[in-house]
Write an enzyme that holds these catalytic residues in place. Structure first.
Site, mmCIF file in Angstrom:
data_model
loop_
_atom_site.group_PDB
_atom_site.id
_atom_site.type_symbol
_atom_site.label_atom_id
_atom_site.label_comp_id
_atom_site.label_asym_id
_atom_site.label_seq_id
_atom_site.Cartn_x
_atom_site.Cartn_y
_atom_site.Cartn_z
ATOM 1 C CB CYS A 75 15.670 -34.243 -1.116
ATOM 2 S SG CYS A 75 17.413 -34.564 -0.847
ATOM 3 C CD GLU B 290 18.141 -40.150 4.343
ATOM 4 O OE1 GLU B 290 17.623 -39.024 4.437
ATOM 5 O OE2 GLU B 290 18.886 -40.622 5.198
HETATM 6 P P1 NDP Z 1 9.985 -41.698 -6.214
HETATM 7 O O1 NDP Z 1 9.511 -41.915 -4.844
HETATM 8 O O2 NDP Z 1 8.987 -41.580 -7.312
HETATM 9 O O3 NDP Z 1 10.980 -42.843 -6.660
HETATM 10 C C1 NDP Z 1 12.141 -43.190 -5.914
HETATM 11 C C2 NDP Z 1 12.583 -44.602 -6.307
HETATM 12 O O4 NDP Z 1 11.621 -45.546 -5.836
HETATM 13 C C3 NDP Z 1 12.700 -44.822 -7.806
HETATM 14 O O5 NDP Z 1 13.797 -45.668 -8.082
HETATM 15 C C4 NDP Z 1 11.386 -45.481 -8.113
HETATM 16 O O6 NDP Z 1 11.425 -46.226 -9.287
HETATM 17 C C5 NDP Z 1 11.218 -46.375 -6.912
HETATM 18 N N1 NDP Z 1 9.829 -46.836 -6.693
HETATM 19 C C6 NDP Z 1 8.678 -46.355 -7.217
HETATM 20 N N2 NDP Z 1 7.607 -47.031 -6.730
HETATM 21 C C7 NDP Z 1 8.084 -47.967 -5.888
HETATM 22 C C8 NDP Z 1 7.482 -48.956 -5.049
HETATM 23 N N3 NDP Z 1 6.157 -49.125 -4.995
HETATM 24 N N4 NDP Z 1 8.275 -49.733 -4.296
HETATM 25 C C9 NDP Z 1 9.617 -49.555 -4.312
HETATM 26 N N5 NDP Z 1 10.257 -48.631 -5.079
HETATM 27 C C10 NDP Z 1 9.504 -47.838 -5.854
HETATM 28 O O7 NDP Z 1 10.889 -40.397 -6.114
HETATM 29 P P2 NDP Z 1 11.590 -39.605 -7.292
HETATM 30 O O8 NDP Z 1 12.464 -40.504 -8.092
HETATM 31 O O9 NDP Z 1 10.548 -38.807 -7.991
HETATM 32 O O10 NDP Z 1 12.544 -38.630 -6.484
HETATM 33 C C11 NDP Z 1 12.143 -37.381 -6.016
HETATM 34 C C12 NDP Z 1 11.819 -37.424 -4.540
HETATM 35 O O11 NDP Z 1 12.938 -37.902 -3.826
HETATM 36 C C13 NDP Z 1 11.516 -36.073 -3.941
HETATM 37 O O12 NDP Z 1 10.415 -36.169 -3.076
HETATM 38 C C14 NDP Z 1 12.786 -35.748 -3.143
HETATM 39 O O13 NDP Z 1 12.584 -34.855 -2.089
HETATM 40 C C15 NDP Z 1 13.197 -37.090 -2.699
HETATM 41 N N6 NDP Z 1 14.609 -37.108 -2.373
HETATM 42 C C16 NDP Z 1 14.989 -37.267 -1.067
HETATM 43 C C17 NDP Z 1 16.322 -37.218 -0.727
HETATM 44 C C18 NDP Z 1 16.766 -37.418 0.673
HETATM 45 O O14 NDP Z 1 17.932 -37.714 0.876
HETATM 46 N N7 NDP Z 1 15.938 -37.283 1.681
HETATM 47 C C19 NDP Z 1 17.364 -36.997 -1.748
HETATM 48 C C20 NDP Z 1 16.851 -36.868 -3.063
HETATM 49 C C21 NDP Z 1 15.517 -36.930 -3.343
HETATM 50 P P3 NDP Z 1 10.989 -45.547 -10.662
HETATM 51 O O15 NDP Z 1 11.806 -44.304 -10.832
HETATM 52 O O16 NDP Z 1 11.348 -46.589 -11.633
HETATM 53 O O17 NDP Z 1 9.518 -45.259 -10.516
#
Ligand code: NDP
Length: 489
Positions: free
Chosen positions: A271, A237
């Site tokens: 999102c 997602e």
């Molecule tokens: P990120 O992609 O930065 O992070 C998402 C999660 O992935 C966090 O828990 C993060 O950890 C973790 N993460 C980071 N790097 C890695 C890696 N290399 N491998 C595995 N996991 C990793 O997104 P955001 O937290 O900034 O969220 C915002 C984004 O999410 C926006 O683009 C938004 O559109 C999207 N979103 C999509 C939704 C949907 O349902 N389609 C709903 C809500 C948001 P950490 O935070 O510790 O870096």
């Protein structure tokens, strides 16, 4: 900005910088240990059957309802979002838990399939069994709803879950896990592992049987690449750039109200937030005026919280500056609206379609409004970005037809974002917004593997699966096929 100190993650309120809570950081060994514990827990949880799991999940749902104010307050402390927004977010999550608990047996339980003339002597049995252990990685923007969508589906399907909350909202994640342990104290069926991105990466490589990721598109690609090493299936997602189309027969005050909420709720860090509007020429001026009037009345702090992630401020600033440099105009807000950690509502018009504010995810309380000749042009422009998550249409006669032509996973007609709270509907995107579904029947099936069984119940009329078939019987197979399927329609 969260900090790690001596193996502890310190989470802070983005509005005040005050500490919101502390959680221990997991290393690779701790992630592996959590997944190993989850394997035993998952077997026990699966053994409870649909009815046993339903009772536990409904108890959890009731506990969340009882403590909804506490949960919303914690979300405010950690992410800065207004308490009312936390309540609305939690209520959608509660709806998904209730629905998944009540519908898992219907969607996933054993059934017999229809008999066909070919292989008529066999009965087909089908059921959807849990994968075992599901990893869930969640973002910070909706720290209650985004993880609970996949978690409710995965748990109702009979899996154990290891959940990595965002480093910005770990205490909300831990609170959810602790509350579940109150209704399921026997085994760690739902666990949290905390830390920065590398803990998420470790979870991808930990041997989980499926991984549900919600977050940005660049991270989704890294997650898929890591999961490819072990052929671990994923549901992704990712981000969006959702459009709202305003047709000529739309209720303009209602469309403006929905556009403002859809774009500005959670300070635009959504999102499925509305980031672009395409309004047909007949109603464009009235619509822009109504949006500016309504968005201009929003209060900072009460209705619009801070930008949670400091780095996002630069993205928002870049999009506003670029839009204006390319000939756009700010009819509300503009470059001065960016006052870290806050961004005031900003409405941009005349922004070229190739600018960042129209093509890239802004994730702030900003909106572009573009005049189009008709709904066809609106659909073409709405579909011209690599994302395809949600969208909205305001109108009467053609609204549903327009909604169906939008190249996205979900569309709300005469409202915005509604589909995320409708537990009966699947949620997920296409293109750069990812693939796979959470919520609804599809969301339950996403966390279960189809198990097909055939049972012979008599002699074969058309024996095919034996070396003992005779040439006459093979001729009979051909004759039967011609009879059944030989006719050209
Ligand atoms: P990120 O992609 O930065 O992070 C998402 C999660 O992935 C966090 O828990 C993060 O950890 C973790 N993460 C980071 N790097 C890695 C890696 N290399 N491998 C595995 N996991 C990793 O997104 P955001 O937290 O900034 O969220 C915002 C984004 O999410 C926006 O683009 C938004 O559109 C999207 N979103 C999509 C939704 C949907 O349902 N389609 C709903 C809500 C948001 P950490 O935070 O510790 O870096």
């Amino acid at each position: 900005m969260p900090e790690v100190e001596d193996g502890v993650l310190i989470s802070t309120n983005p509005a005040t910088g005050a500490e919101a809570g502390r959680v221990p950081v997991a290393d690779e060994a701790a992630v592996a240990a959590a997944v190993a514990r989850a394997r035993t827990a998952g077997a026990w949880w699966a053994g409870l059957g649909h009815e046993g799991r339903k009772v536990r999940l409904l108890r959890w749902r009731a506990l969340l309802v009882e403590r909804i104010e506490q949960l919303a307050e914690l979300a405010r402390l950690e992410s800065g979002k207004p308490v009312a927004d936390g309540i609305v977010e939690a209520s959608a999550a509660i709806e998904h838990i209730d629905w998944a608990a009540r519908n898992a047996k219907r969607v996933l339980g054993p059934r017999r399939t229809r008999t066909r003339l070919v292989l008529a002597e066999h009965v087909g049995h089908l059921e959807y069994l849990p994968y075992g252990v599901v990893g869930v990685i969640g973002p910070w923007n909706y720290p209650i709803l985004t993880p609970l969508g996949p978690i409710s589906g995965a748990l109702a399907a009979g899996n154990a879950v290891v959940f990595k909350p965002s480093e910005y909202t770990p205490t909300v994640g831990q609170w959810l896990v602790d509350s579940f342990a109150e209704v399921v104290p026997e085994h760690p069926v739902l666990q949290a592992v905390h830390g920065l991105g590398e803990v998420g990466a470790a979870l991808c490589r930990s041997g989980v049987d499926k991984l549900a990721f919600t977050g940005s598109t660049p991270t989704a690609k890294k997650v898929m690449a890591a999961c490819a090493e072990t052929l671990t299936p994923v549901v992704l997602e990712a981000g969006g750039k959702d459009a709202l189309i305003v047709d000529a027969d739309a209720d303009i005050p209602a469309a403006a109200e929905a556009a403002v909420w859809g774009a500005m709720t959670n300070a635009g860090q959504t999102c499925i937030g509305i980031e672009r509007v395409y309004a047909v020429a007949e109603v464009y001026d009235r619509f822009v005026a109504a949006v500016v009037e309504k968005a201009g009345r929003l209060t900072m702090g009460e209705e619009i919280g801070p930008i949670t992630m400091p780095g996002q401020i630069d993205v928002i600033r870049r999009h506003i500056d670029d839009a204006i440099a390319k000939g756009g105009r700010a009819v509300l807000g503009g470059p001065d609206a960016v006052q870290p950690p806050n961004v005031a509502p900003t409405v941009l018009v005349d922004v070229p379609e190739d600018s960042a504010a129209v093509r890239e995810e802004t994730f702030g309380p900003t909106l572009t409004i573009t005049k189009v000749a008709d709904a066809d042009e609106a659909v073409a422009k709405a579909n011209a970005v690599p994302y395809g998550l949600g969208g909205a249409v305001f109108g009467k006669a053609n609204a549903i037809r327009i909604a169906r032509r939008m190249h996205t996973g979900m569309v709300a007609v005469n409202s915005t974002l509604t589909f995320v709270g409708m537990a009966t509907l699947p949620f997920g995107g296409v293109g750069d917004s990812g693939f796979g579904r959470i919520h609804g029947d599809d969301g339950l099936r996403e966390f279960a593997r189809a198990k097909a069984v055939t049972v012979r119940r008599g002699p074969s009329l058309l024996p095919s699966t034996t070396f003992e078939r005779t040439p006459t019987q093979v001729k009979r197979i051909v004759r039967t096929l011609k009879l059944l399927y030989g006719r050209h329609p």
